[in-house]
Design a protein around this motif. Structure first.
Motif, short mmCIF file in Angstrom:
data_model
loop_
_atom_site.label_atom_id
_atom_site.label_comp_id
_atom_site.label_asym_id
_atom_site.label_seq_id
_atom_site.Cartn_x
_atom_site.Cartn_y
_atom_site.Cartn_z
N ALA A 11 34.97 52.00 -31.23
CA ALA A 11 36.22 50.47 -31.51
C ALA A 11 34.97 49.04 -31.74
O ALA A 11 36.14 48.39 -32.55
CB ALA A 11 36.86 50.16 -30.29
N ALA A 12 34.48 49.29 -31.52
CA ALA A 12 33.20 47.59 -31.32
C ALA A 12 33.45 48.01 -32.07
O ALA A 12 33.36 46.30 -33.16
CB ALA A 12 32.80 47.47 -29.58
N GLU A 13 32.77 48.08 -33.02
CA GLU A 13 32.50 48.29 -34.81
C GLU A 13 33.52 47.51 -35.80
O GLU A 13 33.44 47.28 -36.79
CB GLU A 13 31.83 49.70 -35.20
N PHE A 61 41.47 41.09 -32.33
CA PHE A 61 42.39 41.67 -32.60
C PHE A 61 42.05 42.67 -34.23
O PHE A 61 42.89 43.58 -33.92
CB PHE A 61 43.11 40.77 -34.49
N SER A 62 40.40 42.13 -34.49
CA SER A 62 40.13 43.56 -35.59
C SER A 62 40.00 44.84 -35.05
O SER A 62 39.88 45.82 -35.35
CB SER A 62 39.08 43.31 -36.24
N THR A 63 39.76 44.87 -33.50
CA THR A 63 39.29 46.44 -32.41
C THR A 63 40.21 46.52 -32.68
O THR A 63 40.93 47.98 -32.82
CB THR A 63 39.03 46.12 -31.46
N LEU A 64 42.01 45.91 -32.16
CA LEU A 64 43.41 46.75 -32.30
C LEU A 64 43.36 47.42 -33.70
O LEU A 64 44.79 48.04 -32.77
CB LEU A 64 43.77 45.55 -30.84
N ASN A 149 32.12 56.61 -38.34
CA ASN A 149 33.35 55.99 -37.22
C ASN A 149 35.05 56.80 -37.43
O ASN A 149 34.84 56.74 -39.31
CB ASN A 149 33.10 54.77 -37.09
N PRO A 150 34.50 58.05 -37.00
CA PRO A 150 36.36 58.64 -36.82
C PRO A 150 37.57 57.55 -36.58
O PRO A 150 38.33 57.21 -37.69
CB PRO A 150 35.82 59.80 -36.02
N THR A 154 40.04 56.93 -40.04
CA THR A 154 41.39 56.82 -39.68
C THR A 154 42.35 55.28 -40.27
O THR A 154 42.97 55.40 -40.23
CB THR A 154 41.71 56.85 -38.38
N LEU A 155 41.30 54.50 -39.77
CA LEU A 155 42.01 53.33 -39.99
C LEU A 155 42.01 52.85 -41.59
O LEU A 155 42.88 52.04 -42.25
CB LEU A 155 41.62 51.85 -39.25
N LEU A 156 40.23 53.46 -42.11
CA LEU A 156 40.76 53.19 -43.77
C LEU A 156 41.81 53.82 -44.30
O LEU A 156 42.40 53.10 -45.67
CB LEU A 156 38.93 53.51 -44.16
N GLN A 157 42.43 54.78 -43.57
CA GLN A 157 43.22 55.78 -44.12
C GLN A 157 44.73 54.85 -44.36
O GLN A 157 45.12 55.33 -44.87
CB GLN A 157 43.11 57.17 -43.58
#
Length: 185
Positions: A11-13, A61-64, A149-150, A154-157
């Motif tokens: 998440a932090a990445e 914000f990015s992490t969320l 990083n899964p 997922t977010l990229l998808q």
């Protein structure tokens, strides 16, 4: 830890794009302070005391975004509400810190309530700029992370699905003849 729950590291990445945008936005305050005629030391303190909270909120914000919830590609309202709170708090942190560091006192024009109300109005402009930059930087960062990083994958998808939906809408408008503007190709 449940297998479907992301690790803190995963998440932090995701935080880097928002952290960078917030920190650069805050650092620009130092440049504006110099342009306004303040001494370089004042500008440096002003930049640092705004870059830190804006960077932290930007990273959050990015992490969320990667953890699901209301923050999704192409959706401005939740981001606007996030910055409606985060920007005034960042500015309050800057004003209090800068005042204490440089003058040993804090003076807020219009008092705390007036100051926060004005900053809430200004926050919309910051939110628009932040989201615009975030939507352009985040996918590039996610591409770099997606292999290991899964959460990023997922977010990229989600970003890809959003881009495909926008492209589909654009094609439909163009097919109906509503996508063309005179003089623009």
């Amino acid at each position: 830890m449940a297998p479907d729950r992301p690790s803190i590291r995963q998440a932090a990445e995701l935080a880097l794009p928002g952290l960078a945008i917030g920190a650069v936005g805050g650092a620009m305050a130092g440049g504006l302070t110099l342009i306004a005629g303040q001494p370089a030391g004042w500008a440096a303190v002003s930049a640092l005391t705004l870059a830190l909270p804006l960077g932290l909120f930007g990273g959050l914000f990015s992490t969320l975004c990667g953890l699901g919830g209301p923050f999704r590609p192409g959706l401005f309202a939740p981001a606007g509400l996030f910055w409606l709170l985060a920007f005034p708090l960042s500015r309050l942190t800057q004003e209090v810190s800068t005042g204490l560091i440089l003058d040993g006192q804090v003076v807020l024009a219009g008092g705390v309530a007036g100051f926060l109300a004005y900053q809430a109005l200004v926050s919309l402009g910051f939110a628009i700029g932040f989201v615009w930059l975030h939507e352009r930087l985040m996918p590039h960062w996610l591409i770099r992370l997606a292999g290991r990083n899964p959460v990023a994958r997922t977010l990229l998808q989600r970003y890809i699905e959003h881009a495909e939906a926008l492209d589909h809408q654009r094609r439909n408008r163009k097919a109906r003849g509503k996508g063309q503007t005179k003089g623009v190709r």
